[in-house]
Design a protein around this motif. Sequence first.
Motif, PDB file in Angstrom:
ATOM      1  N   THR A  77       0.857  -1.190   0.000  1.00 11.06           N
ATOM      2  CA  THR A  77       0.000   0.000   0.000  1.00 11.06           C
ATOM      3  C   THR A  77       0.886   1.230   0.000  1.00 11.06           C
ATOM      4  O   THR A  77       1.749   1.378   0.872  1.00 11.06           O
ATOM      5  CB  THR A  77      -0.900   0.028   1.246  1.00 11.06           C
ATOM      6  N   GLU A  79       1.028   4.705   0.878  1.00 14.60           N
ATOM      7  CA  GLU A  79       0.256   5.667   1.656  1.00 14.60           C
ATOM      8  C   GLU A  79       0.380   7.082   1.097  1.00 14.60           C
ATOM      9  O   GLU A  79      -0.548   7.889   1.221  1.00 14.60           O
ATOM     10  CB  GLU A  79       0.701   5.631   3.118  1.00 14.60           C
ATOM     11  N   GLN A  80       1.514   7.395   0.479  1.00 12.96           N
ATOM     12  CA  GLN A  80       1.695   8.732  -0.081  1.00 12.96           C
ATOM     13  C   GLN A  80       0.699   8.996  -1.215  1.00 12.96           C
ATOM     14  O   GLN A  80       0.412  10.154  -1.530  1.00 12.96           O
ATOM     15  CB  GLN A  80       3.129   8.900  -0.610  1.00 12.96           C
ATOM     16  N   ASN A  82      -2.348   7.963  -1.027  1.00 13.06           N
ATOM     17  CA  ASN A  82      -3.651   7.842  -0.373  1.00 13.06           C
ATOM     18  C   ASN A  82      -4.341   6.507  -0.676  1.00 13.06           C
ATOM     19  O   ASN A  82      -5.570   6.421  -0.689  1.00 13.06           O
ATOM     20  CB  ASN A  82      -4.567   9.000  -0.776  1.00 13.06           C
ATOM     21  N   LYS A  84      -5.733   2.911   0.114  1.00  9.63           N
ATOM     22  CA  LYS A  84      -6.331   2.304   1.302  1.00  9.63           C
ATOM     23  C   LYS A  84      -6.112   0.797   1.365  1.00  9.63           C
ATOM     24  O   LYS A  84      -6.241   0.203   2.431  1.00  9.63           O
ATOM     25  CB  LYS A  84      -7.829   2.595   1.327  1.00  9.63           C
TER      26      LYS A  84
END
Length: 244
Positions: A77, A79-80, A82, A84
Motif C-alpha cells: 500500500t 500511503e503517499q 492515499n 487504502k
Amino acid sequence: MLLKNLLGATLLLAATTVSAQNRHEYLLDSNWKFSKGDVPNAAKPDFADAKWQTVSVPHDWAISGPFDGNNDLQVVTIEQNNEKAATQKSGRTGGLPFIGTGWYRRKLAVPGFGPGQRAVLLFDGAMSNAHVFVNGKKVGFWPYGYNSFSLDITSFLKPGDGNVLAVRLQNQPEASRWYPGAGLYRNVHLVVTDDVHIPVWGTYLTTPEITAAQATVRLKTTLETPGGKPQPLRLDTEIRDAAG
C-alpha cells in the motif's frame, strides 16, 4: 611519509636507516571467470572453471537482464498516494533479475611476495553477502554490498603464482527498494606492503580551518607492526600545494 597531494597518498615509512616502505597496489580487473547460480565446490583451487564466462571487473551480472516485471512483484500500500488497500506492483528495481547467487574465480599472482611482507585484498563494492576464499580456504565474509572492505590474505597465500581467488555473492529477495546491482560491481585491488606498514584507510586527513589567508591541515596516521610490538620508527610527512 610523502603525500603526492592532499587526498591521494604515497606513504614512506622510515626507521633509523631512513629506508622507504615498499607498497604496491595491483588492480585485479581482468581474467575473471564467472558463473551465475550456486556451484558446489567452486571455492576449491582445482575446480574446473574453463567453461565459465570470462569477464572483466567491474562486472554486474544482472544488468543485461532479461527484464521482467515478475522479477520484483510485491503487494504493498503506497500511503503517499492515499491508497487504502494493498495491490500488486512491479518495477521498484527496474524488472532486473538481481536476486540469486554468482561465483567469481581468478588466478592470483602476488609479484615478489615473500617473508616480511603482507598482502591485502580491497573490494570497493561487492553485491552482496560476499564470501571470499583463497586457495580453497575462507578468508572472510562481508554482508553489506554498498561498503568497501578489506581482508588480510597473508597467511592464506603459498609461494609462487599458483594461488586462486574465489568469491561467492548472493542477493536476497526483498533486499532493496531499488535496483542494487549484482556481482563485483566495483574495482578489486591487491595491496602488498612490508610487515611494518600503514594499513588500508590508515591515513586520515582533514582541513578543520580554512580562510582566504591560510588553512589548518590535520593528519592522523596509523602504523602496524608485526605482533603490534613497538619499533624505533620515524614517520616523515611532506605536504605540497597544487604547484608541487
